[in-house]
Design a protein around this motif. Structure first.
Motif, PDB file in Angstrom:
ATOM      1  N   ASP A  74       0.836  -1.206   0.000  1.00 23.73           N
ATOM      2  CA  ASP A  74       0.000   0.000   0.000  1.00 23.73           C
ATOM      3  C   ASP A  74       0.873   1.259   0.000  1.00 23.73           C
ATOM      4  O   ASP A  74       0.570   2.238  -0.700  1.00 23.73           O
ATOM      5  CB  ASP A  74      -0.921   0.008   1.220  1.00 23.73           C
ATOM      6  CG  ASP A  74      -2.036  -1.028   1.116  1.00 23.73           C
ATOM      7  OD1 ASP A  74      -2.298  -1.482  -0.013  1.00 23.73           O
ATOM      8  OD2 ASP A  74      -2.620  -1.378   2.160  1.00 23.73           O
ATOM      9  N   GLU A  75       1.952   1.247   0.788  1.00 19.45           N
ATOM     10  CA  GLU A  75       2.865   2.392   0.802  1.00 19.45           C
ATOM     11  C   GLU A  75       3.465   2.624  -0.581  1.00 19.45           C
ATOM     12  O   GLU A  75       3.571   3.766  -1.047  1.00 19.45           O
ATOM     13  CB  GLU A  75       3.987   2.171   1.822  1.00 19.45           C
ATOM     14  CG  GLU A  75       3.579   2.376   3.262  1.00 19.45           C
ATOM     15  CD  GLU A  75       4.772   2.292   4.201  1.00 19.45           C
ATOM     16  OE1 GLU A  75       5.922   2.190   3.705  1.00 19.45           O
ATOM     17  OE2 GLU A  75       4.564   2.322   5.430  1.00 19.45           O
ATOM     18  N   GLN A  78       0.894   4.126  -2.890  1.00 23.38           N
ATOM     19  CA  GLN A  78       0.677   5.538  -2.569  1.00 23.38           C
ATOM     20  C   GLN A  78       1.859   6.395  -3.021  1.00 23.38           C
ATOM     21  O   GLN A  78       1.673   7.524  -3.482  1.00 23.38           O
ATOM     22  CB  GLN A  78       0.442   5.697  -1.070  1.00 23.38           C
ATOM     23  CG  GLN A  78      -0.879   5.110  -0.595  1.00 23.38           C
ATOM     24  CD  GLN A  78      -1.077   5.241   0.903  1.00 23.38           C
ATOM     25  OE1 GLN A  78      -0.410   6.029   1.566  1.00 23.38           O
ATOM     26  NE2 GLN A  78      -2.015   4.461   1.444  1.00 23.38           N
ATOM     27  N   LEU A  81       1.551   6.912  -6.699  1.00 23.50           N
ATOM     28  CA  LEU A  81       0.506   7.904  -6.962  1.00 23.50           C
ATOM     29  C   LEU A  81       1.015   9.312  -6.675  1.00 23.50           C
ATOM     30  O   LEU A  81       0.775  10.244  -7.453  1.00 23.50           O
ATOM     31  CB  LEU A  81      -0.718   7.602  -6.095  1.00 23.50           C
ATOM     32  CG  LEU A  81      -1.852   8.641  -6.153  1.00 23.50           C
ATOM     33  CD1 LEU A  81      -2.427   8.733  -7.562  1.00 23.50           C
ATOM     34  CD2 LEU A  81      -2.942   8.295  -5.132  1.00 23.50           C
ATOM     35  N   MET A  82       1.742   9.462  -5.578  1.00 22.77           N
ATOM     36  CA  MET A  82       2.256  10.782  -5.210  1.00 22.77           C
ATOM     37  C   MET A  82       3.237  11.295  -6.260  1.00 22.77           C
ATOM     38  O   MET A  82       3.183  12.459  -6.667  1.00 22.77           O
ATOM     39  CB  MET A  82       2.939  10.710  -3.844  1.00 22.77           C
ATOM     40  CG  MET A  82       3.467  12.053  -3.349  1.00 22.77           C
ATOM     41  SD  MET A  82       4.348  11.894  -1.779  1.00 22.77           S
ATOM     42  CE  MET A  82       5.792  10.967  -2.316  1.00 22.77           C
ATOM     43  N   LYS A 138      -4.837  11.263   0.122  1.00 25.38           N
ATOM     44  CA  LYS A 138      -4.700  10.294  -0.963  1.00 25.38           C
ATOM     45  C   LYS A 138      -3.509   9.357  -0.751  1.00 25.38           C
ATOM     46  O   LYS A 138      -3.388   8.351  -1.447  1.00 25.38           O
ATOM     47  CB  LYS A 138      -4.549  11.019  -2.300  1.00 25.38           C
ATOM     48  CG  LYS A 138      -5.770  11.841  -2.691  1.00 25.38           C
ATOM     49  CD  LYS A 138      -5.533  12.559  -4.005  1.00 25.38           C
ATOM     50  CE  LYS A 138      -6.730  13.423  -4.382  1.00 25.38           C
ATOM     51  NZ  LYS A 138      -6.486  14.170  -5.647  1.00 25.38           N
ATOM     52  N   ALA A 139      -2.638   9.721   0.182  1.00 25.59           N
ATOM     53  CA  ALA A 139      -1.486   8.870   0.513  1.00 25.59           C
ATOM     54  C   ALA A 139      -1.385   8.820   2.034  1.00 25.59           C
ATOM     55  O   ALA A 139      -0.410   9.262   2.632  1.00 25.59           O
ATOM     56  CB  ALA A 139      -0.207   9.414  -0.112  1.00 25.59           C
TER      57      ALA A 139
END
Length: 240
Positions: A74-75, A78, A81-82, A138-139
């Motif tokens: 998940d990290e 994220q 995405l960032m 979002k993160a």
């Protein structure tokens, strides 16, 4: 029933468990080698651009608990995405300050440039923190980590009151330093005027290569022609 020797040796169970753990770790290492995990770590480390990221990559080990694996996945998602949303967080090429910090921790002395390098890194870390926090939920995992980064901007401001961005100690560092530097400046001007008077005097001017005041090391000197060296009294600091 335990053997008599086991009853008399309360450490027998502990030793046995320790041996089992050592065997398990050895098997894990062998499995990692078969999977070429060391090569994978090196490939990952080669793609890092921050000194601590490289260390984390080199020291990484496979996880065996599902919740840990899912959290890191998940990290990673994220983080991807960032990066696609706000771009790089600004830590590329940052210098490792730990040797400087260790020296400072034992009352060692840092140069002005070294102190500035640490302050600039703190500013970069704060910028990175704000970049992560700009994701606004979002993160969440990354934002939770970034939220723990302390705000040290006031510390930087205080230090920069005494040190310039080039690492030079400013006159404003202390009132005493300001006075001393002012006195040095006045003394220098007096010496320069005296040298100019000597250089322009009738007895010395014809013997000089030029009327300019030169420096040799930290001394002000007159450039005397080689054939007129004996006509100007003083100490010879250099010959060309």
């Amino acid at each position: 029933m335990k053997k008599h020797s086991d009853i008399n040796n309360p450490n027998a169970d502990t030793d046995s468990r320790g041996s089992e753990i050592a065997t398990e770790l050895s098997l894990q290492r062998q499995a990692w080698e078969l999977l070429e995990f060391t090569n994978i770590r090196e490939l990952l480390a080669a793609r890092t651009r921050f000194y601590m990221s490289r260390e984390i990559a080199i020291e990484a080990e496979p996880l065996i608990h599902l919740e840990d694996v899912e959290r890191l996945q998940d990290e990673t998602a994220q983080a991807a995405l960032m990066l696609s949303t706000v771009g790089d967080i600004g830590l590329v090429g940052a210098l490792d300050p730990r040797d400087l910090l260790r020296r400072a921790a034992i009352d060692g002395m840092l140069t002005g440039e070294e102190a500035v390098s640490i302050l600039l890194l703190l500013d970069s870390i704060w910028t990175a923190r704000n970049t992560v926090m700009s994701m606004k939920g979002k993160a969440a995992l990354l934002e939770g980590i970034a939220a723990d980064i302390p705000d040290l901007r006031e510390l930087s401001k205080e230090v920069f009151k005494s040190i310039s961005e080039r690492g030079e100690v400013l006159d404003s560092a202390t009132p005493k330093l300001a006075r001393l530097r002012a006195n040095v400046s006045k003394t220098f001007l007096r010496v320069m005027r005296a040298m100019e008077r000597i250089a322009n005097s009738r007895s010395v001017k014809p013997s000089l290569q030029s009327g300019a005041i030169a420096t040799r090391g930290d001394r002000l000197v007159l450039e005397v022609r080689a054939d007129a060296r004996e006509s100007v009294p003083g100490i010879v600091h250099d010959v060309s």
